[in-house]
Design a protein around this motif. Structure first.
Motif, PDB file in Angstrom:
ATOM      1  N   SER A  63       7.298 -13.383  -2.023  1.00 41.56           N
ATOM      2  CA  SER A  63       7.316 -14.593  -1.284  1.00 41.56           C
ATOM      3  C   SER A  63       5.642 -15.833  -2.294  1.00 41.56           C
ATOM      4  O   SER A  63       6.198 -16.339  -1.757  1.00 41.56           O
ATOM      5  N   VAL A  64       5.117 -14.905  -2.765  1.00 39.49           N
ATOM      6  CA  VAL A  64       3.949 -15.500  -3.437  1.00 39.49           C
ATOM      7  C   VAL A  64       4.049 -15.627  -4.461  1.00 39.49           C
ATOM      8  O   VAL A  64       3.117 -16.170  -5.817  1.00 39.49           O
ATOM      9  N   LYS A  65       4.923 -14.235  -5.419  1.00 41.58           N
ATOM     10  CA  LYS A  65       5.097 -14.067  -6.891  1.00 41.58           C
ATOM     11  C   LYS A  65       4.821 -15.800  -7.391  1.00 41.58           C
ATOM     12  O   LYS A  65       5.878 -16.464  -7.251  1.00 41.58           O
ATOM     13  N   GLY A  66       4.200 -16.500  -8.487  1.00 44.45           N
ATOM     14  CA  GLY A  66       4.239 -17.604  -9.758  1.00 44.45           C
ATOM     15  C   GLY A  66       3.423 -18.604  -8.891  1.00 44.45           C
ATOM     16  O   GLY A  66       3.193 -19.358 -10.045  1.00 44.45           O
ATOM     17  N   ARG A  67       2.972 -18.202  -7.623  1.00 45.08           N
ATOM     18  CA  ARG A  67       2.806 -19.525  -6.790  1.00 45.08           C
ATOM     19  C   ARG A  67       1.062 -19.214  -6.495  1.00 45.08           C
ATOM     20  O   ARG A  67      -0.031 -20.427  -6.646  1.00 45.08           O
ATOM     21  N   PHE A  68       0.900 -18.191  -6.450  1.00 42.15           N
ATOM     22  CA  PHE A  68      -0.652 -17.486  -5.622  1.00 42.15           C
ATOM     23  C   PHE A  68      -1.460 -17.022  -6.758  1.00 42.15           C
ATOM     24  O   PHE A  68      -0.494 -15.856  -7.785  1.00 42.15           O
ATOM     25  N   THR A  69      -2.631 -16.657  -6.989  1.00 45.67           N
ATOM     26  CA  THR A  69      -2.994 -16.039  -8.059  1.00 45.67           C
ATOM     27  C   THR A  69      -5.176 -15.486  -7.353  1.00 45.67           C
ATOM     28  O   THR A  69      -5.043 -16.168  -6.863  1.00 45.67           O
ATOM     29  N   ILE A  70      -4.942 -13.944  -6.983  1.00 45.07           N
ATOM     30  CA  ILE A  70      -5.684 -13.946  -7.158  1.00 45.07           C
ATOM     31  C   ILE A  70      -6.770 -13.315  -8.230  1.00 45.07           C
ATOM     32  O   ILE A  70      -6.574 -12.853  -8.737  1.00 45.07           O
ATOM     33  N   SER A  71      -8.013 -13.651  -7.627  1.00 41.74           N
ATOM     34  CA  SER A  71      -9.266 -13.368  -8.811  1.00 41.74           C
ATOM     35  C   SER A  71     -10.463 -13.098  -8.033  1.00 41.74           C
ATOM     36  O   SER A  71     -11.068 -13.065  -6.790  1.00 41.74           O
ATOM     37  N   ARG A  72     -11.346 -12.644  -8.709  1.00 40.07           N
ATOM     38  CA  ARG A  72     -13.004 -12.449  -8.014  1.00 40.07           C
ATOM     39  C   ARG A  72     -14.109 -11.715  -8.991  1.00 40.07           C
ATOM     40  O   ARG A  72     -13.880 -12.567 -10.138  1.00 40.07           O
ATOM     41  N   ASP A  73     -15.243 -12.252  -8.432  1.00 34.49           N
ATOM     42  CA  ASP A  73     -16.338 -12.231  -8.511  1.00 34.49           C
ATOM     43  C   ASP A  73     -17.088 -11.075  -8.422  1.00 34.49           C
ATOM     44  O   ASP A  73     -17.550 -10.606  -6.892  1.00 34.49           O
ATOM     45  N   ASN A  74     -17.174 -10.116  -8.912  1.00 35.57           N
ATOM     46  CA  ASN A  74     -17.442  -8.889  -8.635  1.00 35.57           C
ATOM     47  C   ASN A  74     -19.502  -8.971  -8.641  1.00 35.57           C
ATOM     48  O   ASN A  74     -19.758  -8.412  -8.020  1.00 35.57           O
ATOM     49  N   THR A  75     -19.898  -9.941  -9.316  1.00 34.37           N
ATOM     50  CA  THR A  75     -21.062  -9.960  -9.274  1.00 34.37           C
ATOM     51  C   THR A  75     -21.852 -11.200  -7.493  1.00 34.37           C
ATOM     52  O   THR A  75     -22.781 -10.994  -7.235  1.00 34.37           O
ATOM     53  N   LYS A  76     -20.302 -11.320  -6.832  1.00 35.03           N
ATOM     54  CA  LYS A  76     -20.869 -12.121  -5.202  1.00 35.03           C
ATOM     55  C   LYS A  76     -20.316 -10.973  -4.760  1.00 35.03           C
ATOM     56  O   LYS A  76     -20.459 -11.506  -3.007  1.00 35.03           O
ATOM     57  N   ASN A  77     -19.814 -10.116  -4.508  1.00 32.56           N
ATOM     58  CA  ASN A  77     -18.726  -9.499  -3.944  1.00 32.56           C
ATOM     59  C   ASN A  77     -17.423 -10.277  -2.957  1.00 32.56           C
ATOM     60  O   ASN A  77     -17.469 -10.001  -1.293  1.00 32.56           O
ATOM     61  N   THR A  78     -16.735 -11.467  -4.042  1.00 30.43           N
ATOM     62  CA  THR A  78     -16.463 -12.801  -3.751  1.00 30.43           C
ATOM     63  C   THR A  78     -14.510 -11.847  -4.627  1.00 30.43           C
ATOM     64  O   THR A  78     -14.920 -11.914  -5.255  1.00 30.43           O
ATOM     65  N   VAL A  79     -13.859 -11.775  -3.140  1.00 30.49           N
ATOM     66  CA  VAL A  79     -12.601 -12.063  -4.008  1.00 30.49           C
ATOM     67  C   VAL A  79     -12.380 -13.791  -3.367  1.00 30.49           C
ATOM     68  O   VAL A  79     -12.006 -14.056  -2.471  1.00 30.49           O
TER      69      VAL A  79
END
Length: 118
Positions: A63-79
């Motif tokens: 239901s979210v494909k094409g609208r939502f994007t997940i990303s991360r910053d490993n230096t901050k342990n954050t998604v």
């Protein structure tokens, strides 16, 4: 243990955007092997939104494909979860989830409310 702190939820109009953040901390964060987002709407089961899998690839709920994007910053342990073209069906509590190679293996944040309404 792993502590997960979400932020960025709120009220947005249909068609709008929000960006959620989840910061991980704790004694065993080095053993995190998957991390991402789930959501639960009133009266419904918790469902997958987007996760980084053990292999490092990103998986999205249909239901979210094409609208939502997940990303991360490993230096901050954050998604992060960038949510675009939001509609009222996206209204839910969004939970950050992490899986670790060490007990207790599954960790949840406290959740952040996202409401899409005009």
């Amino acid at each position: 243990q792993v502590q997960l702190v979400e932020s960025g939820g709120g009220l947005v109009q249909p068609g709008g955007s929000l960006r959620l953040s989840c910061a991980a901390s704790g004694r065993i964060i080095f053993s995190i092997n998957a991390m991402g987002w789930y959501r639960q709407a009133p009266g419904k089961e918790r469902e997958l939104v987007a996760v980084f899998t053990v292999g490092g690839s990103a998986n999205y709920g249909d239901s979210v494909k094409g609208r939502f994007t997940i990303s991360r910053d490993n230096t901050k342990n954050t998604v992060y979860l960038q949510m675009n073209s939001l509609n009222p069906e996206d209204t839910a509590v969004y939970y950050c989830n992490a899986r670790t190679a060490q007990y207790p293996f599954v960790h949840w944040g406290q959740g952040t409310q996202v409401t899409v309404s005009s």
